[in-house]
Structures are given as structure tokens and as C-alpha cells.
Design a protein around this motif. Structure first.
Motif, PDB file in Angstrom:
ATOM      1  N   HIS A 147     -24.646  -5.180  28.284  1.00  0.00           N
ATOM      2  CA  HIS A 147     -25.863  -4.666  28.913  1.00  0.00           C
ATOM      3  C   HIS A 147     -27.134  -5.193  28.245  1.00  0.00           C
ATOM      4  O   HIS A 147     -28.220  -5.130  28.841  1.00  0.00           O
ATOM      5  CB  HIS A 147     -25.863  -3.131  28.897  1.00  0.00           C
ATOM      6  N   ILE A 148     -27.019  -5.706  27.025  1.00  0.00           N
ATOM      7  CA  ILE A 148     -28.205  -6.251  26.358  1.00  0.00           C
ATOM      8  C   ILE A 148     -28.277  -7.771  26.468  1.00  0.00           C
ATOM      9  O   ILE A 148     -29.156  -8.403  25.887  1.00  0.00           O
ATOM     10  CB  ILE A 148     -28.254  -5.831  24.876  1.00  0.00           C
ATOM     11  N   GLY A 149     -27.333  -8.387  27.211  1.00  0.00           N
ATOM     12  CA  GLY A 149     -27.412  -9.811  27.465  1.00  0.00           C
ATOM     13  C   GLY A 149     -26.520 -10.688  26.622  1.00  0.00           C
ATOM     14  O   GLY A 149     -26.485 -11.909  26.827  1.00  0.00           O
ATOM     15  N   LEU A 150     -25.798 -10.134  25.662  1.00  0.00           N
ATOM     16  CA  LEU A 150     -24.839 -10.942  24.906  1.00  0.00           C
ATOM     17  C   LEU A 150     -23.674 -11.313  25.821  1.00  0.00           C
ATOM     18  O   LEU A 150     -23.164 -10.463  26.557  1.00  0.00           O
ATOM     19  CB  LEU A 150     -24.324 -10.161  23.699  1.00  0.00           C
ATOM     20  N   PHE A 151     -23.231 -12.563  25.765  1.00  0.00           N
ATOM     21  CA  PHE A 151     -22.149 -12.976  26.652  1.00  0.00           C
ATOM     22  C   PHE A 151     -21.154 -13.852  25.913  1.00  0.00           C
ATOM     23  O   PHE A 151     -21.477 -14.515  24.917  1.00  0.00           O
ATOM     24  CB  PHE A 151     -22.692 -13.726  27.873  1.00  0.00           C
ATOM     25  N   ILE A 152     -19.925 -13.849  26.416  1.00  0.00           N
ATOM     26  CA  ILE A 152     -18.877 -14.748  25.936  1.00  0.00           C
ATOM     27  C   ILE A 152     -18.008 -15.142  27.118  1.00  0.00           C
ATOM     28  O   ILE A 152     -17.583 -14.285  27.896  1.00  0.00           O
ATOM     29  CB  ILE A 152     -18.041 -14.098  24.811  1.00  0.00           C
ATOM     30  N   ASN A 153     -17.811 -16.439  27.295  1.00  0.00           N
ATOM     31  CA  ASN A 153     -17.022 -16.990  28.396  1.00  0.00           C
ATOM     32  C   ASN A 153     -15.909 -17.856  27.820  1.00  0.00           C
ATOM     33  O   ASN A 153     -16.132 -18.626  26.891  1.00  0.00           O
ATOM     34  CB  ASN A 153     -17.889 -17.844  29.327  1.00  0.00           C
ATOM     35  N   GLY A 154     -14.722 -17.750  28.396  1.00  0.00           N
ATOM     36  CA  GLY A 154     -13.601 -18.544  27.936  1.00  0.00           C
ATOM     37  C   GLY A 154     -12.788 -19.087  29.090  1.00  0.00           C
ATOM     38  O   GLY A 154     -12.792 -18.522  30.191  1.00  0.00           O
TER      39      GLY A 154
END
Length: 328
Positions: A147-154
Motif C-alpha cells: 500500500h505504500i508503493g514497495l513492489f517485488i516482481n518475479g
């Protein structure tokens, strides 16, 4: 009846040898570059974090009240050219084209999983022969944003390339490969502009089959693996704020191959000459990339046209992608 030139006959009996550096016939560098470029295309989606409802409504925007889509269909076509001009025996010029289709579904407000199929064609022309490569791969994707914009994509990519062509030392063979990539960062919202710094890591492994060329030289199979670090920044700016929005974007970054491991040479068994080894020539470790694009978004679709430039020492690649997404 198949005809052979004098040059081909001399190659087959070993009077004209293939040099240890390839003499224009060393496909190791070409095979590695082609695999890297295909995996780059497969993992482009991992560089863009999730949105709530297209690019005009993002999760960290307090004014966004639109519900998240639950299913997104994605299709694109791509094309490009690349050139290695080192003045050595492994130089090449390629023309690439292809398409991909995929689907992504949201598990909850913060996470999605997807599946993508990619088909790519590479045509290679050098001073000696013409080569053709047809690649098919499947990519499995998982994406998360807080919700604060931190992201991780794999993602994991599994594929195979079939090489064929015509020329004095052309032979048909398959190159199986797999790759995994993870990218993380933060999505920063500054009014109409999104800024997304990111870092990532990727591993690519390939295993070309053994084959026999037209002059009956036998090439043994070999394998190669690359561990690559990624750092970059992506930005998007919304120029309009109505039902349909226009948003240019741009990206810039760098990669570095920390590890190149596997076989260092390929065993070649000529018909009428002693066996010898041909070196596997790997690309330069450091690379940079830059891209620009334009996105047109509606309540349930996005059309995007993007251009990307990739460069290494003595190597340049240009890729254009036309992408269409529709959500439900």
C-alpha cells in the motif's frame, strides 16, 4: 544431388580449418546473445509494478476510488535489429520479430500471477552463411505491491530455440534454456509523475545440443550460465486526466554479469582431421539500456508503443514493442 563448393570440400577434409576463434563460424556468442535478448523481452513486464486501474489510477494515490481489475489480457508484437561489430570472427547482424500473448489474474488487492507465451524469430546474416532461429518460451509471473508503493516482481522463463540455415558449416540444432528474474523497488508518486527506482537479479542457463554441419564436422553440446545484476529507474508522466489519458514514459539502467560459468570450449570432430576445441566467446559483462514510450489508457485498456536501446562493448540492439492490454 547436393552440390558442394570447393571451399566447402576443403573445409570438410580439414585443408581449411575452422579456427579456435570461430573464423566466422563460432555460434557460441550468437547463441548466448540471442538467448539474452529473448529473455530480456520475456521479462520486460517485470520492470513495471502493478497498478490499480491502468496508469491513470495508482495504488498510492489517495484520490483513487476505482476497483482493481481482476483479469488482464495482454498481447504485443515486437521487432528489432542487433549488431556485434568487434572486428573478430564472431561478429553478426540480426533482424528479430515476434509476438506474445498472456493473461494475469489478481489474487487480492496487492498480488497478481500470470502466464505468458512468446514466439520469436531471428534471422542472422554474416559474411559466410545465413542462420535462422525460431524460439518459443513460456513465462510464469508473480507480482506484489504494498500500500505504500514497495513492489517485488518475479518470473521464470522456460524455452527452446531451433537453429537452422544454409552455408558451408551450417547445422540444425536446438538450444534449451531457462531463466529466473526478480526485481524490486518503490513506486514514488509526485502529482502526475510516477518515478520507480529498482534493482534486480537474473540467472540464465542454456544448453545447446550437439550437431553435425553440412561438411560432416561434429560439434559437441555445451552449456553456459550467466548471473546478472540489474539497476534502473522508470518514470511515467500523465499529460491528461480525463477518461482517456496519455502518458509518455522513459527508463534507463545498467546490468552487469557477475558470473559466467560453464564450458569454456566446444569439442569439434572433423571428418578427416584431428579433433580440436573452439573457444566459447561470452559477451562483455557490462551493459546499459534506455527506453522511451507512449501509453494511451482508457477505463479498461492500455495501448503502448515502446522503444528500447541495449548496448555493450561493440554491441548495439534496437527493439520496438507495440502492446495492447484489456482488463475485466
Amino acid at each position: 544431388m547436393k552440390k558442394f563448393s570447393l571451399f566447402t570440400i576443403l573445409l570438410s577434409v580439414g585443408i581449411i580449418p575452422i579456427s579456435a576463434n570461430g573464423a566466422g563460424f563460432n555460434k557460441s556468442t550468437l547463441t548466448i546473445f540471442d538467448s539474452i535478448q529473448h529473455v530480456d523481452t520475456a521479462f520486460l513486464t517485470l520492470l513495471i509494478p502493478l497498478d490499480v486501474h491502468g496508469i491513470e489510477c495508482v495504488r498510492i494515490d489517495d484520490e483513487c476510488a476505482l476497483p482493481r481489475q481482476r483479469l488482464i489480457f495482454d498481447a504485443n508484437i515486437f521487432g528489432g535489429v542487433s549488431n556485434l561489430d568487434s572486428g573478430g570472427d564472431t561478429d553478426f547482424y540480426t533482424m528479430r520479430k515476434g509476438m506474445s500473448i498472456g493473461v494475469k489474474g489478481f489474487i487480492n488487492d496487492n498480488m497478481a500471477i500470470g502466464l505468458q507465451f512468446i514466439r520469436g524469430i531471428t534471422d542472422v546474416k554474416d559474411s559466410i552463411e545465413y542462420d535462422h532461429a525460431a524460439t518459443s518460451s513460456v513465462t510464469m509471473i508473480a507480482e506484489y505491491i504494498s500500500h505504500i508503493g514497495l513492489f517485488i516482481n518475479g518470473g521464470i522463463n522456460l524455452g527452446n530455440t531451433h537453429w537452422s540455415g544454409n552455408g558451408p558449416v551450417t547445422g540444425a540444432f536446438d538450444n534449451g534454456f531457462f531463466a529466473g528474474q526478480v526485481v524490486g523497488g518503490i513506486k514514488l508518486n509526485d502529482k502526475a509523475t510516477l518515478i520507480m527506482p529498482q534493482i534486480g537479479l537474473r540467472y540464465l542457463h542454456m544448453t545447446p545440443d550437439k550437431y553435425t554441419d553440412m561438411t560432416y564436422n561434429r560439434f559437441d553440446s555445451w552449456s553456459h550460465g550467466i548471473l546478472t545484476g540489474i539497476i534502473g529507474i522508470h518514470s511515467t508522466t500523465r499529460l491528461t486526466h480525463n477518461v482517456f489519458s496519455i502518458a509518455p514514459d522513459m527508463s534507463i539502467g545498467a546490468t552487469y554479469d557477475f558470473v559466467n560459468h560453464g564450458d569454456e570450449s566446444i569439442l569439434i570432430r572433423p571428418t578427416s582431421a584431428p579433433d580440436y576445441y573452439m573457444s566459447i566467446i561470452t559477451p562483455d559483462s557490462a551493459a546499459v539500456y534506455a527506453g522511451i514510450g507512449m501509453n494511451i489508457a482508457g477505463p479498461a485498456f492500455i495501448i503502448a508503443l515502446n522503444y528500447r536501446l541495449d548496448g555493450r562493448r561493440n554491441f548495439m540492439s534496437h527493439t520496438t514493442v507495440l502492446d495492447f492490454k484489456i482488463s475485466f
